[in-house]
Design a protein around this motif. Structure first.
Motif, PDB file in Angstrom:
ATOM      1  N   LYS A  32       0.779  -1.048  -0.115  1.00 20.96           N
ATOM      2  CA  LYS A  32      -0.146  -0.147  -0.126  1.00 20.96           C
ATOM      3  C   LYS A  32       0.763   1.335  -0.095  1.00 20.96           C
ATOM      4  CE  LYS A  32      -3.349  -2.449   2.668  1.00 20.96           C
ATOM      5  NZ  LYS A  32      -3.545  -3.003   4.291  1.00 20.96           N
ATOM      6  N   GLU A  33       0.276   2.372  -0.336  1.00 19.59           N
ATOM      7  CA  GLU A  33       0.814   3.660  -0.153  1.00 19.59           C
ATOM      8  C   GLU A  33       1.580   3.843   1.026  1.00 19.59           C
ATOM      9  OE1 GLU A  33      -0.805   7.212  -1.692  1.00 19.59           O
ATOM     10  OE2 GLU A  33      -0.036   8.467  -0.127  1.00 19.59           O
ATOM     11  N   GLN A  34       0.999   3.655   2.166  1.00 17.12           N
ATOM     12  CA  GLN A  34       1.673   3.741   3.474  1.00 17.12           C
ATOM     13  C   GLN A  34       2.822   2.667   3.751  1.00 17.12           C
ATOM     14  OE1 GLN A  34       1.660   6.029   5.510  1.00 17.12           O
ATOM     15  NE2 GLN A  34       1.731   5.287   7.601  1.00 17.12           N
ATOM     16  N   THR A  35       2.782   1.422   3.166  1.00 17.26           N
ATOM     17  CA  THR A  35       4.003   0.690   3.172  1.00 17.26           C
ATOM     18  C   THR A  35       5.095   1.338   2.545  1.00 17.26           C
ATOM     19  OG1 THR A  35       2.362  -1.253   2.751  1.00 17.26           O
ATOM     20  CG2 THR A  35       4.704  -1.698   2.871  1.00 17.26           C
ATOM     21  N   ARG A  36       4.827   1.843   1.229  1.00 22.26           N
ATOM     22  CA  ARG A  36       5.949   2.497   0.559  1.00 22.26           C
ATOM     23  C   ARG A  36       6.396   3.740   1.274  1.00 22.26           C
ATOM     24  NH1 ARG A  36       6.100   0.768  -4.694  1.00 22.26           N
ATOM     25  NH2 ARG A  36       4.309  -0.773  -5.413  1.00 22.26           N
ATOM     26  N   ARG A  37       5.648   4.431   1.677  1.00 12.64           N
ATOM     27  CA  ARG A  37       6.007   5.601   2.499  1.00 12.64           C
ATOM     28  C   ARG A  37       6.918   5.290   3.956  1.00 12.64           C
ATOM     29  NH1 ARG A  37       1.465   8.043   3.733  1.00 12.64           N
ATOM     30  NH2 ARG A  37       1.814   9.789   2.369  1.00 12.64           N
TER      31      ARG A  37
ATOM     32  N   GLU B 165      11.146  -6.008  -4.999  1.00 11.66           N
ATOM     33  CA  GLU B 165      12.505  -5.845  -5.814  1.00 11.66           C
ATOM     34  C   GLU B 165      12.618  -4.591  -6.321  1.00 11.66           C
ATOM     35  OE1 GLU B 165      12.883  -9.437  -7.807  1.00 11.66           O
ATOM     36  OE2 GLU B 165      13.593 -10.503  -5.710  1.00 11.66           O
ATOM     37  N   GLN B 166      11.609  -3.911  -6.820  1.00 11.60           N
ATOM     38  CA  GLN B 166      11.565  -2.660  -7.715  1.00 11.60           C
ATOM     39  C   GLN B 166      11.955  -1.573  -6.890  1.00 11.60           C
ATOM     40  OE1 GLN B 166       7.873  -1.884 -10.026  1.00 11.60           O
ATOM     41  NE2 GLN B 166       8.560  -3.322 -11.519  1.00 11.60           N
ATOM     42  N   LEU B 167      11.201  -1.512  -5.679  1.00 12.63           N
ATOM     43  CA  LEU B 167      11.263  -0.565  -4.421  1.00 12.63           C
ATOM     44  C   LEU B 167      12.528  -0.653  -3.968  1.00 12.63           C
ATOM     45  CD1 LEU B 167       9.703   1.637  -2.752  1.00 12.63           C
ATOM     46  CD2 LEU B 167       8.936  -0.457  -1.090  1.00 12.63           C
ATOM     47  N   ALA B 168      13.279  -1.803  -3.638  1.00 10.77           N
ATOM     48  CA  ALA B 168      14.343  -1.794  -2.931  1.00 10.77           C
ATOM     49  C   ALA B 168      15.606  -1.290  -4.062  1.00 10.77           C
ATOM     50  CB  ALA B 168      14.659  -3.143  -2.484  1.00 10.77           C
ATOM     51  N   ALA B 169      15.506  -1.743  -5.086  1.00 14.51           N
ATOM     52  CA  ALA B 169      16.442  -1.282  -6.149  1.00 14.51           C
ATOM     53  C   ALA B 169      16.427   0.353  -6.494  1.00 14.51           C
ATOM     54  CB  ALA B 169      16.214  -1.762  -7.535  1.00 14.51           C
ATOM     55  N   ARG B 170      15.418   0.866  -6.224  1.00 16.15           N
ATOM     56  CA  ARG B 170      15.397   2.286  -6.377  1.00 16.15           C
ATOM     57  C   ARG B 170      15.855   3.082  -5.130  1.00 16.15           C
ATOM     58  NH1 ARG B 170      12.134   5.699  -9.387  1.00 16.15           N
ATOM     59  NH2 ARG B 170      13.593   7.016  -8.561  1.00 16.15           N
TER      60      ARG B 170
ATOM     61  N   VAL C 128       5.627   9.106  -2.687  1.00 15.37           N
ATOM     62  CA  VAL C 128       6.199   7.912  -2.340  1.00 15.37           C
ATOM     63  C   VAL C 128       5.776   6.542  -3.068  1.00 15.37           C
ATOM     64  CG1 VAL C 128       6.549   8.759   0.156  1.00 15.37           C
ATOM     65  CG2 VAL C 128       4.379   7.661  -0.676  1.00 15.37           C
ATOM     66  N   ASN C 129       4.898   6.866  -4.136  1.00 12.22           N
ATOM     67  CA  ASN C 129       4.321   5.791  -4.802  1.00 12.22           C
ATOM     68  C   ASN C 129       5.323   5.328  -5.937  1.00 12.22           C
ATOM     69  OD1 ASN C 129       2.244   4.922  -3.848  1.00 12.22           O
ATOM     70  ND2 ASN C 129       0.977   6.761  -4.293  1.00 12.22           N
ATOM     71  N   ASN C 130       6.103   6.422  -6.522  1.00 14.18           N
ATOM     72  CA  ASN C 130       7.098   6.045  -7.374  1.00 14.18           C
ATOM     73  C   ASN C 130       8.437   6.630  -7.135  1.00 14.18           C
ATOM     74  OD1 ASN C 130       6.458   8.829  -8.207  1.00 14.18           O
ATOM     75  ND2 ASN C 130       5.317   8.401  -9.696  1.00 14.18           N
ATOM     76  N   LEU C 131       8.463   7.271  -5.880  1.00 17.94           N
ATOM     77  CA  LEU C 131       9.877   7.804  -5.657  1.00 17.94           C
ATOM     78  C   LEU C 131      10.458   8.827  -6.369  1.00 17.94           C
ATOM     79  CD1 LEU C 131      11.631   4.656  -3.958  1.00 17.94           C
ATOM     80  CD2 LEU C 131      10.380   6.681  -2.732  1.00 17.94           C
TER      81      LEU C 131
ATOM     82  N   ALA D 176       0.883  17.267   6.261  1.00 19.48           N
ATOM     83  CA  ALA D 176       1.235  16.079   7.233  1.00 19.48           C
ATOM     84  C   ALA D 176       1.730  14.840   6.708  1.00 19.48           C
ATOM     85  CB  ALA D 176       0.243  16.254   8.311  1.00 19.48           C
ATOM     86  N   ASN D 177       2.771  14.462   7.173  1.00 17.67           N
ATOM     87  CA  ASN D 177       3.337  13.012   6.817  1.00 17.67           C
ATOM     88  C   ASN D 177       3.937  13.053   5.463  1.00 17.67           C
ATOM     89  OD1 ASN D 177       2.774  11.847   9.365  1.00 17.67           O
ATOM     90  ND2 ASN D 177       0.676  11.884   8.413  1.00 17.67           N
ATOM     91  N   ASP D 178       4.018  14.196   4.569  1.00 13.97           N
ATOM     92  CA  ASP D 178       4.873  14.179   3.505  1.00 13.97           C
ATOM     93  C   ASP D 178       6.246  14.236   3.881  1.00 13.97           C
ATOM     94  OD1 ASP D 178       2.842  14.555   1.867  1.00 13.97           O
ATOM     95  OD2 ASP D 178       2.808  16.870   1.413  1.00 13.97           O
ATOM     96  N   ILE D 179       7.049  13.804   2.694  1.00 13.44           N
ATOM     97  CA  ILE D 179       8.437  13.758   2.665  1.00 13.44           C
ATOM     98  C   ILE D 179       8.939  14.868   1.506  1.00 13.44           C
ATOM     99  CG2 ILE D 179      10.557  12.495   2.642  1.00 13.44           C
ATOM    100  CD1 ILE D 179       8.829   9.885   3.115  1.00 13.44           C
TER     101      ILE D 179
END
Ligand SMILES: Nc1nc2c(ncn2[C@@H]2O[C@H](COP(=O)(O)OP(=O)(O)OP(=O)(O)O)[C@@H](O)[C@H]2O)c(=O)[nH]1
Ligand SMILES: [Mg+2]
Length: 425
Positions: A126-131, A169-174, A358-361, A371-374
């Motif tokens: 989910k988006e929160q997982t990615r965040r 794997e995609q997320l970790a590579a980024r 956070v969805n596509n970095l 709030a909670n933005d990076i």
């Protein structure tokens, strides 16, 4: 924040992931199946479970100890637990998944070597997982173990598991994280947590505990990139008129004879003695609180820093990656108290440069953060700060923004822009 430690058999990890995906249940299961709990602790959890009408034994109650947590069935504050197996010791930070408590998750992840990411296999990332994974990576976590949880509800089907593997794997590579491990588990039933399960004959990897025991400790990327750092906490004035400087050693060990620079003054001198309550040290390791005597008279005060090469930067203007936790948006022109190591000064937001999607970095052009933005901001400070890039040192590379009126911490900030995020064309 804790210092970087050199202890090799200790692994610090934090649970991350979206609300209700099963983080606390997984930690409860891990602690119960490795027999970390005393009978009376288990009885208390069983009693609370029955009282609250959530079955015989709600394993999330092992870490969710607050009344509000048990009543609402969510984690609010970070719970720290200690565990030991024959091969390794663990310090576990069980973090909340709810977006409202992202600030607490960031605190829990800030001292972790590894993130144990929990994903509900019936829902995927989910988006929160990615965040959370993004924040953990920004905070220096360089290893991921992913529990594809609730596999019992997914009827142990391989497709949802494979989809999680691809996404992870995609997320970790980024994020520049190598070799993430994904384990299909049921935290509720205990499959593949401590005991291997035959429910997924197609899986031949480790259990969660096996992966945790095999993970290298001290996965902090910046180790070895900076010299010794001693943010001055106290100036001790001796009857002779001499001043010595007390604080905690960080970055690299500090020893008598070391050439040091006193910053921001820029005075070069030599360490004469490194004293502790238990006597002088030949070498003060990272994490040790010491009192440093210098060869020359120096005018340092609290908030100054002693450093050996490679030296930090002295600056009153810096680009930082911030996790914004304020309810009102962060915008250009705002003023805060900046707390960096032992120094406190006033900071102005010169510019909000970008927000991290956070969805596509990627970085999107945005001049405010909610709030909670990076995001990435340029900050100038009334007094100069002595900083290292966060990627080189967690302590000297981080600071917080505090509301001057209420004293509430509104943002955690890391020196430098995130390395993963390329500006959008
Ligand atoms: N069927 C099934 N249910 C599970 C499993 N793991 C957790 N649950 C249930 O999912 C719900 C949420 O579990 P928690 O462990 O509190 O989730 P959490 O991720 O810690 O939630 P927060 O800390 O609030 O973010 C509870 O009702 C658990 O019993 C699992 O493997 N299978
Ligand atoms: Mg929880």
């Amino acid at each position: 924040m804790a210092p970087q430690t050199q202890v090799m058999d200790l692994l610090r990890f934090a649970t991350v992931g979206s609300v209700d995906d099963g983080k606390s249940t997984l930690i409860g299961r891990l602690l119960v199946d490795t027999r970390q709990l005393f009978d009376d602790q288990l009885e208390a959890v069983a009693h609370a479970s029955v009282t609250r009408g959530v079955g015989d034994l709600d394993l999330s109650f092992v870490t969710d100890g607050l009344r509000a947590e048990r009543e609402q069935g969510i984690t609010i504050d970070v719970a720290y637990r200690y565990a030991a197996t024959p091969t390794r010791k663990f310090i576990i930070a069980d973090c909340p998944g709810h977006v409202q408590y992202t600030r607490n998750m960031a605190t829990g992840a800030s001292t972790a070597d590894l993130a144990l990411v929990v994903v509900d296999a019936t829902a995927g990332l989910k988006e929160q997982t990615r965040r959370h994974v993004c924040i953990a990576a920004l905070l220096g976590v360089r290893r991921l173990i992913v529990a594809a949880n609730k596999m019992d509800l997914a009827e142990w089907a391989r497709d949802p598991f494979d989809a999680i593997v691809t996404d992870v794997e995609q997320l970790a590579a980024r994020l520049g994280i190598d070799n993430p491990i994904v384990v299909p588990v049921s935290a509720l039933n205990g499959d593949n947590v401590v005991d291997p399960s035959d429910a997924a004959p197609w899986y031949d990897g480790p259990t969660v505990l096996g992966a945790l025991e095999a993970a290298p400790a001290g996965g902090w990327a910046g180790e070895g990139k900076v010299g010794a750092r001693l943010p001055v906490q106290w100036v001790l004035r001796h009857p002779t008129g001499k001043r010595t400087y007390a604080g905690m050693v960080d970055g690299a060990p500090l020893a008598p004879g070391d050439e040091v620079m006193l910053l921001p003054e820029g005075i070069r001198t030599t360490v004469r003695r490194v004293a502790t309550a238990d006597g002088d040290l030949a070498v003060a390791p990272v994490g040790r609180c010491v009192d440093v005597d210098l060869a020359d008279d120096t005018p340092a005060g609290r908030g100054d820093m002693l450093a050996t090469a490679p030296l930090p930067e002295v600056t009153d203007r810096l680009v930082a990656t911030v996790c914004w936790f304020g309810e009102e948006p962060l915008t250009t022109g705002q003023r805060f108290r900046v707390k960096h190591t032992t120094r406190s000064t006033i900071g102005f937001v010169e510019h909000v440069d970008a927000r991290v999607d956070v969805n596509n970095l990627t970085l999107e052009d945005r001049d405010y953060l909610e709030a909670n933005d990076i995001g990435v901001v340029t900050i100038s400070t009334a007094d100069p700060l002595v900083v290292d890039p966060y990627g080189h040192n967690r302590i000297t590379g981080s600071f917080v923004l505090v509301d001057e009126r209420t004293n509430a911490t509104l943002a955690g900030a890391m020196v430098g822009a995130p390395s993963f995020a390329a500006p959008q064309p």
